[in-house]
Design an enzyme around this catalytic site. Structure first.
Site, PDB file in Angstrom:
ATOM      1  N   ASP A 143       0.726  -1.145  -0.077  1.00  0.00           N
ATOM      2  CA  ASP A 143      -0.009   0.162  -0.173  1.00  0.00           C
ATOM      3  C   ASP A 143       0.862   1.289  -0.075  1.00  0.00           C
ATOM      4  OD1 ASP A 143       0.575  -0.700   2.588  1.00  0.00           O
ATOM      5  OD2 ASP A 143      -0.914   0.343   3.557  1.00  0.00           O
ATOM      6  N   HIS A 144       2.262   1.172   0.057  1.00  0.00           N
ATOM      7  CA  HIS A 144       3.115   2.073  -0.113  1.00  0.00           C
ATOM      8  C   HIS A 144       3.765   2.247  -1.548  1.00  0.00           C
ATOM      9  CE1 HIS A 144       2.315   3.640   4.100  1.00  0.00           C
ATOM     10  NE2 HIS A 144       2.066   2.318   4.230  1.00  0.00           N
TER      11      HIS A 144
END
Lengths: 302, 302
Positions: free
Chosen positions: A64-65
């Site tokens: 998610d990064h």
């Protein structure tokens, strides 16, 4: 400085929320911080010019990064980018991106420079005339860095009318801005403080996500202008925070208070919460000046 | 069968169009075909239950066809998936996905089975009671396969009222459905055709993207129900098609006509075109039954 929140929700992208990505504008430069899936579309939605991004900072290698990074790099290629692109992130990021470019047989037509990080101590990554960027070692389930962006103090502000009134030749204005005393056309010594004002206070921004509650962070971010600190959970789920190496809104506020920052910006909300206003309410019990990040939001600090 | 178009535009995702991904429902199963960036969000928008996807087919390792895969696999993990997931795609796909899971220290909690493809000849990938799935070798800038999905002929349809009228015991109905003659309670031999009808015609779907115009494809997809054939360009840009190993709408229609398919579904439009209706107009000069794919569209064939 301006921060544009492209995405600030934890874990998995949804039709109405995006994983972590932010654009910081400081010292006339744009910095992309984290790059979750869909970041390139969020850049378009927020009308950010792709070519202005020259530095990308990845905090850690959870999807998610950074899952949007390879797509963004590929799009830069399709857009015929020529300028260097610098990517800062944990060791491994280079292999992930280059493996995919290699298998697609599509190398970039611009210099792609990886700066792989391994240190557990703060490191200076950029130090130029206008700003410094350094790492903030964070404690998470995998090797993670936050990033600290600091403006440098600018020149003193010249009070032009006063300088003219005192008959100072304009070729001396530069010396005045650098804080020097000068001699006027009339032969008088003019003390600098008569014709200049203090420069604007340098601004600073710290991005801290993802991290467990970590008081060791406090001295590294003392007195900064704006702190983005993750708050994945509310206090009611505090028992989940430590094992997953995340923080609650209360813990983020405690860090902000201890570090005496001017403002706290919360984000990285778990998607279990429908009402993010609860994060502000909780943080304000400890620290007053709280902003809630949300996708598409712009925060301007002057 | 039903095809849901999650994305059907070439190259880079935009705020209003998505790169290639489709869901085919056939024989009560869901098959995800290609998985460009943002596919998991498109699955949510189109209300497709993640857990029903057990097989994912990747055509080739250009980003607009698979950059969404690692995110989808990670989300399956977050959703506590337990069922096997089968991924079919070019050699290299396993390394790309597992490298990222390894560096994130987040292995899947479900069996993730890779079927890496290297053959340049058609191969059968799935052959069960209801369907077969096989590869369609395509000619593109990197190793690429299309996929051919074929229903198997089902049981004959029993005319229940007629079977009862002829006093056939219901325990014989299964034999009738299998095409056998039976003896009634009255001792009469009942020829099968008196109490059954032909089964529904088996449907078939071919996904062919990305590919240059390639007549060698024609015998492999002869007489199928629905052909998805890429049409990156219009004839006006035909000079770009061969060097980039893509097709024009006219070329897609020529393949559809030569293969005598029932319907042609166009997609993978270059983002240079604002009006995709032009693709239909052009294809119809050669082949009548043309559908235009668009993001979010469902095509039901019965």
């Amino acid at each position: 400085m301006k921060i544009t929140i492209l995405g600030c929700y934890a874990a998995t992208p949804r039709s109405f929320t995006n994983p972590t990505a932010q654009v910081l504008e400081m010292g006339k430069q744009l910095f992309l911080i984290d790059c979750g899936e869909g970041t390139q579309v969020q850049l378009r939605r927020n009308k950010i010019k792709f070519s202005r991004i020259k530095h990308i900072f990845i905090s850690h290698l959870h999807g998610d990064h950074f899952y949007g990074l390879v797509g963004l790099v590929s799009t830069f290629r399709l857009l015929n980018r020529e300028n260097e692109l610098h990517i800062y992130g944990p060791k491994g990021i280079k292999e992930i991106i280059t493996l995919q470019l290699k298998l697609a047989n599509s190398w970039t037509n611009f210099p792609l420079v990886f700066h792989e990080l391994t240190s557990k101590e703060p490191e200076i990554l950029i130090d130029n005339e206008h700003i410094t960027v350094s790492t903030l070692p964070l404690k998470h389930r995998v090797y993670t860095n936050g990033y600290l962006f600091r403006e440098k103090e600018g020149d003193r502000r010249l009070i032009v009318d006063e300088a003219r009134r005192l008959n100072i030749d304009f070729t001396l204005f530069k010396s005045l801005k650098k804080g020097k005393d000068v001699v006027s056309e009339d032969g008088e010594l003019i003390p600098n403080h008569l014709v200049t004002e203090d420069p604007p206070e340098p601004l600073s921004y710290a991005f801290c996500s993802d991290t467990v509650y970590d008081p060791e962070l406090v001295p590294l971010i003392a007195n900064i202008t704006l702190l983005y600190h993750e708050s994945t959970f509310l206090d009611s789920e505090e028992k989940l925070a430590f094992p997953t190496k995340h923080s609650t809104a209360k813990q983020a506020a405690a860090i902000a208070k201890a570090a005496n920052v001017q403002k706290l910006l919360l984000g990285h909300y778990s998607t279990r919460y429908d009402n993010i206003e609860l994060f502000r309410t909780e943080a304000r019990t400890i620290f007053e000046n709280v902003l809630l990040a949300d996708d598409g939001m712009e925060i301007v600090v002057e």
